[in-house]
Design a protein around this motif. Structure first.
Motif, PDB file in Angstrom:
ATOM      1  N   UNK A   1       0.822  -1.197   0.000  1.00  0.00           N
ATOM      2  CA  UNK A   1       0.000   0.000   0.000  1.00  0.00           C
ATOM      3  C   UNK A   1       0.872   1.269   0.000  1.00  0.00           C
ATOM      4  N   UNK A   2       1.926   1.270   0.804  1.00  0.00           N
ATOM      5  CA  UNK A   2       2.840   2.421   0.806  1.00  0.00           C
ATOM      6  C   UNK A   2       3.563   2.532  -0.536  1.00  0.00           C
TER       7      UNK A   2
ATOM      8  N   UNK B   1       3.216   5.670  -3.089  1.00  0.00           N
ATOM      9  CA  UNK B   1       4.365   6.457  -3.551  1.00  0.00           C
ATOM     10  C   UNK B   1       4.400   6.489  -5.082  1.00  0.00           C
ATOM     11  N   UNK B   2       4.168   5.343  -5.698  1.00  0.00           N
ATOM     12  CA  UNK B   2       4.246   5.280  -7.160  1.00  0.00           C
ATOM     13  C   UNK B   2       3.118   6.058  -7.828  1.00  0.00           C
ATOM     14  N   UNK B   3       1.927   6.026  -7.258  1.00  0.00           N
ATOM     15  CA  UNK B   3       0.819   6.800  -7.827  1.00  0.00           C
ATOM     16  C   UNK B   3       1.103   8.306  -7.762  1.00  0.00           C
ATOM     17  N   UNK B   4       1.958   8.701  -6.785  1.00  0.00           N
ATOM     18  CA  UNK B   4       2.329  10.119  -6.677  1.00  0.00           C
ATOM     19  C   UNK B   4       3.618  10.412  -7.457  1.00  0.00           C
ATOM     20  N   UNK B   5       4.097   9.428  -8.242  1.00  0.00           N
ATOM     21  CA  UNK B   5       5.300   9.545  -9.071  1.00  0.00           C
ATOM     22  C   UNK B   5       6.608   9.557  -8.293  1.00  0.00           C
TER      23      UNK B   5
ATOM     24  N   UNK C   1      -2.300   6.695   2.688  1.00  0.00           N
ATOM     25  CA  UNK C   1      -0.830   6.722   2.607  1.00  0.00           C
ATOM     26  C   UNK C   1      -0.359   7.736   1.563  1.00  0.00           C
ATOM     27  N   UNK C   2      -1.137   7.901   0.482  1.00  0.00           N
ATOM     28  CA  UNK C   2      -0.809   8.969  -0.472  1.00  0.00           C
ATOM     29  C   UNK C   2      -0.866  10.318   0.226  1.00  0.00           C
ATOM     30  N   UNK C   3      -1.901  10.500   1.043  1.00  0.00           N
ATOM     31  CA  UNK C   3      -2.073  11.778   1.747  1.00  0.00           C
ATOM     32  C   UNK C   3      -0.914  12.011   2.715  1.00  0.00           C
ATOM     33  N   UNK C   4      -0.500  10.966   3.425  1.00  0.00           N
ATOM     34  CA  UNK C   4       0.583  11.126   4.397  1.00  0.00           C
ATOM     35  C   UNK C   4       1.889  11.485   3.684  1.00  0.00           C
TER      36      UNK C   4
END
Lengths: 169, 330
Positions: B58-59, B63-67, B312-315
């Protein structure tokens, strides 16, 4: 700029959009969050009235696409794109055109949803000071300002009134 | 907020900020191209001293979805097995220019120690029996979705405060099972109560922590009493390895007395929501029909996992900004 001037400006842009695109076929209007979104609703409604068709409207939050997020780390908003943008002519709508960085971010964001036939930019106010080779296709009002001045656009949907004011530093 | 170590210590406004940001990021997960350029050029290292599938993945996906670049250090194949200390490992990661470190460790307090040893943001992905803050945040988001947004009406004052307030007042959450060994239970106790919910810890006396009186929870050692009128039942994984420590007579007895099944849920509210942090031991702490949400039971276990990616994206998004530039634009 008061509410009446604003209404006339948006109406003129609607006619210009119809003229340039030879109608509203395969057209969609996308507002840049936050104040571009209600302006996009108004523009799409007017284009729809002129052409007698329903124009799809989307909302785009460009926060995550900005190149200055690390300095500002702004709160992200919502994106709503309920239609397929591939092959459509997209009119991006924002309230103020300033450096051009928001428009650049919006174009990048839009491309992640598909490949539009064309992207045009409509703004209520062009205040100058662009930093990128991007120029709006439709301008409600050119408002020459100094860099330190602040242009505030207020909309009924968000702020309870329609007005454009320049604030001195 | 420089690190995310514990929900006990962070400001309730920051809890709400993470939840609001996560709620808006969920839209990215619905796109055909799940990628935004926000953290391009940044790197996230996940350092897991304990096995994990969903939290680590999930982490990494977040991270990857946020590049961002995501690198996982699997302890079994790393220099850590050659005797390298946590301190030296962290120094190495810092020297390798990692921008954010996500750590899971078997010792309570390891994440705090890590945060003190490095100037990079540290996210606690579970430390011993202490806390697992991102799990509790995704639980809060899932509860909000189902219990507040899902039923906005006049009888529900929590919903009237505004859709984005994340106010969980008037909700009772029963956390059932092996509470003593659960960092999820601890983080939820702090997180949910700070958002206004009432939290109960429900389990056999041997699996309730000795310090529960110092936490904002009520303790119930009777399943029926603990579930009575609960809006949410969060079932904890029974750490079957604990059985060997003599804390449980047998798995079969545990399943019979403490297993959450359809009959037990009748004591809760009719619209009770069932959550489980996973991985599940079906037939032990949770009955299969409850886990699958059959027969009118509302279970949101898969949605918890999806919300986990958004949280996790938000964090990562909120922690990897330039230090000192915390001013948020409205």
């Amino acid at each position: 700029m008061d509410g009446e001037e604003m209404r006339r400006a948006v109406t003129r842009i609607a006619h210009e959009v119809v003229e340039k695109n030879r109608g509203a076929e395969a057209l969609a209007v996308v507002g840049i969050q936050r104040r571009g979104a209600p302006l996009a609703d108004r523009l799409a409604r007017l284009i729809g009235q002129i052409e007698g068709v329903e124009v799809p409207v989307g909302k785009l939050d460009v926060t995550l696409y900005r190149d200055d997020y690390l300095e500002r780390r702004p709160a992200a908003g919502a994106t709503e794109m309920a239609f397929d943008i591939a092959g459509r002519s997209i009119v991006l709508v924002d309230e103020v055109f300033f450096t051009g960085r928001t428009a650049r971010a919006a174009i990048s964001a839009l491309m992640d949803y598909g490949r539009p036939a064309s992207v045009q930019l409509a703004v209520l106010v062009d205040r100058g000071h662009r930093e990128l080779p991007i120029r709006p296709d439709y301008v409600g009002k050119n408002l020459p300002t100094s860099r330190t001045e602040h242009v505030e656009v207020r909309l009924v949907e968000v702020d309870g009134e329609d007005a454009v004011t320049i604030r001195k530093p | 907020m420089r690190d995310l170590l514990s929900l006990r210590e962070i400001d309730v406004a920051d809890i709400r900020l993470v939840l609001e940001t996560a709620a808006s990021f969920r839209e990215i997960l619905t796109r055909s191209v799940k990628k935004v350029p926000t953290l391009r050029g940044r790197s996230v290292v996940t350092l897991f001293y304990e096995p994990s599938t969903r939290t680590r993945t999930s982490f990494e996906l977040a991270a990857k979805y946020m590049s961002a670049e995501a690198v996982n250090i699997a302890v079994a194949q790393s220099s850590i097995t050659k005797g390298e200390s946590l301190k030296d490992t962290l120094r190495t990661l810092q020297a390798l220019t990692a921008d954010c470190i996500v750590i899971r460790h078997g010792s309570s307090g390891a994440a705090r120690m890590a945060a003190e040893m490095t100037d990079r943001p540290v996210i606690n992905a579970g430390d011993g029996r202490h806390e697992h803050p991102t799990q509790a945040l995704l639980d809060a988001l899932t509860i909000w979705d189902h219990k507040v947004v899902g039923r906005i009406d006049d009888t529900y004052p929590g919903a009237l405060a505004g859709e984005r307030s994340f106010d969980l007042s008037n909700l009772t959450v029963a956390i059932v099972g092996d509470v003593a060994h659960s960092r999820v239970a601890r983080s939820n106790a702090w997180g949910l109560t700070r958002l206004g919910a009432s939290v109960r810890w429900v389990g056999p006396r041997t699996l309730i922590p000795a310090d529960s009186e110092s936490l904002p929870v009520s303790v119930h050692t009777d399943l029926r009493e603990g579930l009575e009128g609960a809006d949410v039942v969060m079932v904890l994984r029974l750490q079957t390895e604990r059985q060997e420590l003599g804390l449980l007579p047998s798995l079969r007895e545990y399943a019979r007395v403490w297993g959450v099944n359809a009959a037990a849920l009748r004591f809760a509210r009719p619209d009770v929501l069932v959550l489980h942090p996973g991985p599940m031991n079906r037939g032990v702490e949770i009955a299969a029909d409850v886990a699958d949400g059959v027969g009118g039971i509302r279970a949101a276990i898969e949605q918890q996992v999806t919300n986990g990616v958004a949280v996790r994206m938000a964090c990562l998004y909120l922690l990897m900004g330039t230090p000192g530039a915390a001013a948020l634009e409205s």
